[in-house]
Design a protein around this motif. Structure first.
Motif, short mmCIF file in Angstrom:
data_model
loop_
_atom_site.label_atom_id
_atom_site.label_comp_id
_atom_site.label_asym_id
_atom_site.label_seq_id
_atom_site.Cartn_x
_atom_site.Cartn_y
_atom_site.Cartn_z
N LYS A 255 0.84 -1.19 0.00
CA LYS A 255 0.00 0.00 0.00
C LYS A 255 0.88 1.24 0.00
N ALA A 256 0.59 2.13 -0.95
CA ALA A 256 1.29 3.40 -0.99
C ALA A 256 0.63 4.34 -0.01
N LYS A 257 1.42 4.98 0.81
CA LYS A 257 0.88 5.90 1.81
C LYS A 257 1.08 7.33 1.30
N LEU A 258 0.05 7.86 0.65
CA LEU A 258 0.09 9.24 0.18
C LEU A 258 -0.87 10.06 1.02
N LYS A 259 -0.52 11.33 1.23
CA LYS A 259 -1.43 12.21 1.96
C LYS A 259 -2.71 12.36 1.15
N PRO A 260 -3.85 12.51 1.82
CA PRO A 260 -5.11 12.67 1.10
C PRO A 260 -5.04 13.82 0.10
N GLY A 261 -5.53 13.56 -1.07
CA GLY A 261 -5.57 14.60 -2.10
C GLY A 261 -4.35 14.62 -3.01
N ILE A 262 -3.25 14.00 -2.61
CA ILE A 262 -2.03 14.02 -3.43
C ILE A 262 -2.27 13.32 -4.76
N THR A 263 -2.94 12.18 -4.73
CA THR A 263 -3.21 11.46 -5.98
C THR A 263 -4.03 12.31 -6.93
N LYS A 264 -5.06 12.99 -6.41
CA LYS A 264 -5.88 13.87 -7.25
C LYS A 264 -5.03 14.97 -7.87
N VAL A 265 -4.20 15.59 -7.07
CA VAL A 265 -3.34 16.68 -7.55
C VAL A 265 -2.39 16.17 -8.64
N LEU A 266 -1.80 15.01 -8.42
CA LEU A 266 -0.88 14.43 -9.40
C LEU A 266 -1.59 14.13 -10.72
N ILE A 267 -2.80 13.60 -10.63
CA ILE A 267 -3.58 13.30 -11.84
C ILE A 267 -3.92 14.59 -12.58
N ILE A 268 -4.32 15.61 -11.85
CA ILE A 268 -4.66 16.90 -12.47
C ILE A 268 -3.43 17.49 -13.15
N ILE A 269 -2.28 17.46 -12.48
CA ILE A 269 -1.04 17.98 -13.08
C ILE A 269 -0.71 17.19 -14.34
N PHE A 270 -0.82 15.86 -14.26
CA PHE A 270 -0.52 14.99 -15.40
C PHE A 270 -1.40 15.37 -16.60
N VAL A 271 -2.70 15.52 -16.37
CA VAL A 271 -3.63 15.86 -17.46
C VAL A 271 -3.34 17.26 -18.01
N ILE A 272 -3.08 18.22 -17.14
CA ILE A 272 -2.78 19.58 -17.60
C ILE A 272 -1.52 19.61 -18.44
N VAL A 273 -0.48 18.92 -18.00
CA VAL A 273 0.78 18.88 -18.77
C VAL A 273 0.54 18.19 -20.10
N TRP A 274 -0.20 17.07 -20.09
CA TRP A 274 -0.46 16.33 -21.34
C TRP A 274 -1.23 17.21 -22.33
N VAL A 275 -2.33 17.81 -21.88
CA VAL A 275 -3.14 18.65 -22.77
C VAL A 275 -2.35 19.89 -23.19
N GLY A 276 -1.60 20.47 -22.26
CA GLY A 276 -0.78 21.63 -22.58
C GLY A 276 0.26 21.31 -23.65
N PHE A 277 0.91 20.17 -23.52
CA PHE A 277 1.89 19.74 -24.51
C PHE A 277 1.22 19.56 -25.87
N TRP A 278 0.04 18.95 -25.87
CA TRP A 278 -0.68 18.74 -27.12
C TRP A 278 -1.04 20.06 -27.79
N ILE A 279 -1.53 21.01 -27.00
CA ILE A 279 -1.91 22.31 -27.55
C ILE A 279 -0.71 23.04 -28.13
N VAL A 280 0.38 23.06 -27.38
CA VAL A 280 1.60 23.73 -27.86
C VAL A 280 2.09 23.07 -29.15
N ARG A 281 2.11 21.74 -29.16
CA ARG A 281 2.55 21.03 -30.37
C ARG A 281 1.60 21.29 -31.54
N MET A 282 0.31 21.30 -31.28
CA MET A 282 -0.68 21.53 -32.32
C MET A 282 -0.52 22.94 -32.90
N ILE A 283 -0.33 23.94 -32.04
CA ILE A 283 -0.13 25.31 -32.52
C ILE A 283 1.12 25.37 -33.39
N GLY A 284 2.18 24.69 -32.98
CA GLY A 284 3.40 24.64 -33.77
C GLY A 284 3.19 24.00 -35.13
#
Length: 135
Positions: free
Chosen positions: A103-132
Motif C-alpha cells: 500500500k502506498a501511503k500518500l497524503k489525502p488529495g495528493i493522488t488527485k493533484v498528481l492526476i490533475i497535473i498529469f492531465v494539464i501537462v499532457w493537454v498543454g503539450f498537445w496544444i503547444v505542439r498543435m499550434i506549432g
C-alpha cells in the motif's frame, strides 16, 4: 490489525497484469516503431495535426533505450508513463511473489493533484505542439 494477504484469484490477476506490463516494456525496448511502422495516426490523417497520443510509442522506445532527450522530444509525457509502467510492474510482481499487498501511503488529495497535473501537462503539450504544427 488487518491482513494484507492477497487472495489467490487476485494474485493470478496481478500476475497477468504484471506480465502484460513486462511485455509492453520489452516491446518498447526491442521494437523501433519507426523501423516497423507500428502505428499510423488516423486523427493526424483526418485533421493534419497530431493527436494527444502521437509520439508516445516513439517516446517509449527512445526512453527504454536511454535516448532521454529524444524521448521527451517525441512526447513530453512518454517517459513518465513508461516509468509508471515499470513501477506498477515491480509492485505487482512483488505482490504476486510474496502474496502480500503493498500500500502506498500518500497524503489525502495528493493522488488527485498528481492526476490533475498529469492531465494539464499532457493537454498543454498537445496544444503547444498543435499550434506549432498549424503555424
Amino acid at each position: 490489525m488487518g491482513s494484507n494477504k492477497i487472495e489467490p484469484d487476485k494474485r493470478i490477476i496481478k500476475a497477468a497484469v504484471a506480465a502484460v506490463l513486462l511485455a509492453l516494456i520489452f516491446v518498447a525496448y526491442f521494437f523501433d516503431p519507426v523501423f516497423y511502422k507500428v502505428t499510423d495516426c488516423s486523427f493526424k490523417h483526418l485533421t493534419g495535426v497530431s493527436c494527444p497520443g502521437c509520439g508516445l510509442t516513439r517516446s517509449f522506445h527512445a526512453f527504454a533505450n536511454f535516448h532521454i532527450n529524444e524521448a521527451f522530444g517525441f512526447h513530453l509525457i512518454g517517459p513518465f508513463i513508461l516509468i509508471g509502467f515499470l513501477i506498477l510492474f515491480l509492485k505487482l510482481a512483488i505482490e504476486t511473489i510474496t502474496g502480500r499487498g503493498i500500500k502506498a501511503k500518500l497524503k489525502p488529495g495528493i493522488t488527485k493533484v498528481l492526476i490533475i497535473i498529469f492531465v494539464i501537462v499532457w493537454v498543454g503539450f498537445w496544444i503547444v505542439r498543435m499550434i506549432g504544427e498549424i503555424l
